[in-house]
Write a protein that holds these residues in place. Structure first.
Motif, PDB file in Angstrom:
ATOM      1  N   ALA A   1      32.204 -48.104 -14.484  1.00  0.00           N
ATOM      2  CA  ALA A   1      32.181 -46.686 -14.839  1.00  0.00           C
ATOM      3  C   ALA A   1      30.887 -46.298 -15.538  1.00  0.00           C
ATOM      4  CB  ALA A   1      33.379 -46.349 -15.729  1.00  0.00           C
ATOM      5  N   ARG A   2      30.250 -47.248 -16.184  1.00  0.00           N
ATOM      6  CA  ARG A   2      28.985 -46.976 -16.877  1.00  0.00           C
ATOM      7  C   ARG A   2      27.781 -47.101 -15.943  1.00  0.00           C
ATOM      8  NH1 ARG A   2      29.668 -50.014 -22.763  1.00  0.00           N
ATOM      9  NH2 ARG A   2      31.683 -49.073 -23.308  1.00  0.00           N
ATOM     10  N   GLY A   3      28.048 -47.346 -14.680  1.00  0.00           N
ATOM     11  CA  GLY A   3      26.974 -47.385 -13.704  1.00  0.00           C
ATOM     12  C   GLY A   3      26.426 -48.752 -13.390  1.00  0.00           C
ATOM     13  N   HIS A   4      27.033 -49.805 -13.945  1.00  0.00           N
ATOM     14  CA  HIS A   4      26.563 -51.157 -13.657  1.00  0.00           C
ATOM     15  C   HIS A   4      27.035 -51.598 -12.275  1.00  0.00           C
ATOM     16  CE1 HIS A   4      25.088 -51.880 -17.708  1.00  0.00           C
ATOM     17  NE2 HIS A   4      26.228 -51.407 -18.190  1.00  0.00           N
ATOM     18  N   SER A   5      26.235 -52.390 -11.611  1.00  0.00           N
ATOM     19  CA  SER A   5      26.633 -53.016 -10.354  1.00  0.00           C
ATOM     20  C   SER A   5      27.312 -54.334 -10.708  1.00  0.00           C
ATOM     21  CB  SER A   5      25.403 -53.267  -9.470  1.00  0.00           C
ATOM     22  OG  SER A   5      25.772 -53.942  -8.287  1.00  0.00           O
ATOM     23  N   VAL A   6      28.612 -54.404 -10.469  1.00  0.00           N
ATOM     24  CA  VAL A   6      29.411 -55.542 -10.913  1.00  0.00           C
ATOM     25  C   VAL A   6      29.742 -56.442  -9.719  1.00  0.00           C
ATOM     26  CG1 VAL A   6      31.518 -56.281 -12.083  1.00  0.00           C
ATOM     27  CG2 VAL A   6      30.400 -54.143 -12.753  1.00  0.00           C
ATOM     28  N   HIS A   7      29.358 -57.704  -9.821  1.00  0.00           N
ATOM     29  CA  HIS A   7      29.617 -58.685  -8.776  1.00  0.00           C
ATOM     30  C   HIS A   7      30.657 -59.683  -9.274  1.00  0.00           C
ATOM     31  CE1 HIS A   7      26.027 -57.708  -6.182  1.00  0.00           C
ATOM     32  NE2 HIS A   7      25.745 -57.060  -7.290  1.00  0.00           N
ATOM     33  N   VAL A   8      31.684 -59.915  -8.486  1.00  0.00           N
ATOM     34  CA  VAL A   8      32.736 -60.863  -8.825  1.00  0.00           C
ATOM     35  C   VAL A   8      32.610 -62.075  -7.913  1.00  0.00           C
ATOM     36  CG1 VAL A   8      35.231 -61.268  -8.875  1.00  0.00           C
ATOM     37  CG2 VAL A   8      34.306 -59.074  -9.641  1.00  0.00           C
ATOM     38  N   VAL A   9      32.427 -63.242  -8.519  1.00  0.00           N
ATOM     39  CA  VAL A   9      32.375 -64.493  -7.769  1.00  0.00           C
ATOM     40  C   VAL A   9      33.652 -65.249  -8.097  1.00  0.00           C
ATOM     41  CG1 VAL A   9      31.029 -66.531  -7.215  1.00  0.00           C
ATOM     42  CG2 VAL A   9      29.879 -64.480  -8.078  1.00  0.00           C
ATOM     43  N   SER A  10      34.515 -65.416  -7.104  1.00  0.00           N
ATOM     44  CA  SER A  10      35.849 -65.955  -7.353  1.00  0.00           C
ATOM     45  C   SER A  10      36.167 -67.094  -6.397  1.00  0.00           C
ATOM     46  CB  SER A  10      36.901 -64.842  -7.192  1.00  0.00           C
ATOM     47  OG  SER A  10      38.211 -65.369  -7.283  1.00  0.00           O
ATOM     48  N   ARG A  11      36.940 -68.062  -6.899  1.00  0.00           N
ATOM     49  CA  ARG A  11      37.385 -69.152  -6.028  1.00  0.00           C
ATOM     50  C   ARG A  11      38.448 -68.674  -5.054  1.00  0.00           C
ATOM     51  NH1 ARG A  11      38.426 -73.786  -8.116  1.00  0.00           N
ATOM     52  NH2 ARG A  11      39.958 -74.403  -6.559  1.00  0.00           N
ATOM     53  N   ASP A  12      39.145 -67.571  -5.366  1.00  0.00           N
ATOM     54  CA  ASP A  12      40.195 -67.031  -4.504  1.00  0.00           C
ATOM     55  C   ASP A  12      39.927 -65.546  -4.287  1.00  0.00           C
ATOM     56  OD1 ASP A  12      42.566 -66.051  -3.330  1.00  0.00           O
ATOM     57  OD2 ASP A  12      43.758 -67.631  -4.275  1.00  0.00           O
ATOM     58  N   LEU A  13      39.250 -65.221  -3.202  1.00  0.00           N
ATOM     59  CA  LEU A  13      38.831 -63.845  -2.963  1.00  0.00           C
ATOM     60  C   LEU A  13      40.016 -62.920  -2.706  1.00  0.00           C
ATOM     61  CD1 LEU A  13      35.677 -64.424  -0.734  1.00  0.00           C
ATOM     62  CD2 LEU A  13      35.750 -63.632  -3.110  1.00  0.00           C
ATOM     63  N   VAL A  14      41.055 -63.411  -2.058  1.00  0.00           N
ATOM     64  CA  VAL A  14      42.206 -62.563  -1.759  1.00  0.00           C
ATOM     65  C   VAL A  14      42.890 -62.113  -3.054  1.00  0.00           C
ATOM     66  CG1 VAL A  14      44.472 -62.461  -0.667  1.00  0.00           C
ATOM     67  CG2 VAL A  14      42.569 -63.566   0.522  1.00  0.00           C
ATOM     68  N   ARG A  15      43.116 -63.060  -3.951  1.00  0.00           N
ATOM     69  CA  ARG A  15      43.747 -62.702  -5.223  1.00  0.00           C
ATOM     70  C   ARG A  15      42.847 -61.800  -6.053  1.00  0.00           C
ATOM     71  NH1 ARG A  15      46.941 -68.029  -7.587  1.00  0.00           N
ATOM     72  NH2 ARG A  15      48.435 -68.233  -5.861  1.00  0.00           N
ATOM     73  N   ALA A  16      41.541 -62.084  -6.024  1.00  0.00           N
ATOM     74  CA  ALA A  16      40.611 -61.233  -6.763  1.00  0.00           C
ATOM     75  C   ALA A  16      40.642 -59.806  -6.214  1.00  0.00           C
ATOM     76  CB  ALA A  16      39.198 -61.807  -6.672  1.00  0.00           C
ATOM     77  N   GLY A  17      40.668 -59.677  -4.890  1.00  0.00           N
ATOM     78  CA  GLY A  17      40.714 -58.351  -4.278  1.00  0.00           C
ATOM     79  C   GLY A  17      41.973 -57.586  -4.651  1.00  0.00           C
ATOM     80  N   ARG A  18      43.098 -58.293  -4.709  1.00  0.00           N
ATOM     81  CA  ARG A  18      44.348 -57.653  -5.094  1.00  0.00           C
ATOM     82  C   ARG A  18      44.317 -57.234  -6.562  1.00  0.00           C
ATOM     83  NH1 ARG A  18      48.227 -62.241  -2.351  1.00  0.00           N
ATOM     84  NH2 ARG A  18      48.107 -61.499  -0.166  1.00  0.00           N
ATOM     85  N   THR A  19      43.792 -58.134  -7.398  1.00  0.00           N
ATOM     86  CA  THR A  19      43.768 -57.864  -8.834  1.00  0.00           C
ATOM     87  C   THR A  19      42.872 -56.685  -9.172  1.00  0.00           C
ATOM     88  OG1 THR A  19      44.155 -60.211  -9.321  1.00  0.00           O
ATOM     89  CG2 THR A  19      43.232 -58.862 -11.089  1.00  0.00           C
TER      90      THR A  19
END
Length: 208
Positions: free
Chosen positions: A12-30
């Motif tokens: 929301a503050r304008g940062h580009s946030v990258h998520v590196v996850s071992r489980d992309l499906v769960r990360a996407g749901r979360t």
């Protein structure tokens, strides 16, 4: 999941946030609905040929899940360094990701570790036994087991010309900031000494 509000605030503050996850499906749901960039974390499916049972300390756990092999550690460091070179982050928030912390050594990238007590062991050498298993621990044995793991990690670090570690605690405390998202009563290491606890993350209402 505990970091959803934090990531929402950063985006929301304008940062580009990258998520590196071992489980992309769960990360996407979360993180559904948040404007995030997703990457697959470098992980291993290898296990130690001679695992520790029971796992009394964090050193035993790391040994069992990929840190007993120089090749395994070295390849994951290389993969993380490729990700860092591609994303080019200004700051990294690491929630229990020791191989990433190894890959960040000497990079100059600002780093914070964040997570519950298990994710950030005390700054002690050797790493102590978990509180519920401390009655089974022998200090000289813990030191010996950790020493072998440190040697393996340092061989991998040398292959990438990265700063070496003196203890496993060096892996976690190379970051500039450490945030313990827990309470002393829930800490896996309640005797870690004087530290500041950030408390538990806000829980979102939901259904079962």
């Amino acid at each position: 999941a505990p970091h959803r509000d934090l990531l929402r605030s950063l985006a929301a503050r304008g940062h580009s946030v990258h998520v590196v996850s071992r489980d992309l499906v769960r990360a996407g749901r979360t993180f559904r609905g948040l404007p995030l960039h997703y990457w697959q974390a470098p992980i291993t499916h290898e296990r130690a040929e001679v695992p520790y049972q029971p796992t009394i300390s964090a050193a035993h756990i790391l040994h069992n899940v990929g840190f007993s092999s120089v090749t395994d550690v070295s390849l994951r460091i290389a993969a993380w360094r490729n990700l860092l070179a591609t994303i080019r982050p200004d700051i990294v928030l690491a929630d229990y990701c020791p191989t990433l912390l190894l890959a960040l050594r000497g990079s100059g990238i600002r780093t914070a570790t964040i997570g519950m007590g298990f994710c950030l062991p005390p700054q002690q050498s050797p790493l102590p036994a978990f509180s519920t298993l401390s009655h089974m621990a022998q200090l000289d044995r813990l030191a010996e087991d950790e020493s072998r793991l440190v040697e393996t990690i340092n061989i991998a670090l040398r292959q990438h010309h990265l700063p070496l570690i003196q203890s496993l605690a060096d892996v976690f405390y190379s970051a500039e900031l450490h945030v313990l998202n827990t309470l002393k009563e829930l800490d896996h290491y309640p005797n870690r000494g004087h530290v500041e606890y950030a408390g538990l993350p806000t829980e979102q209402p939901g259904t079962r």
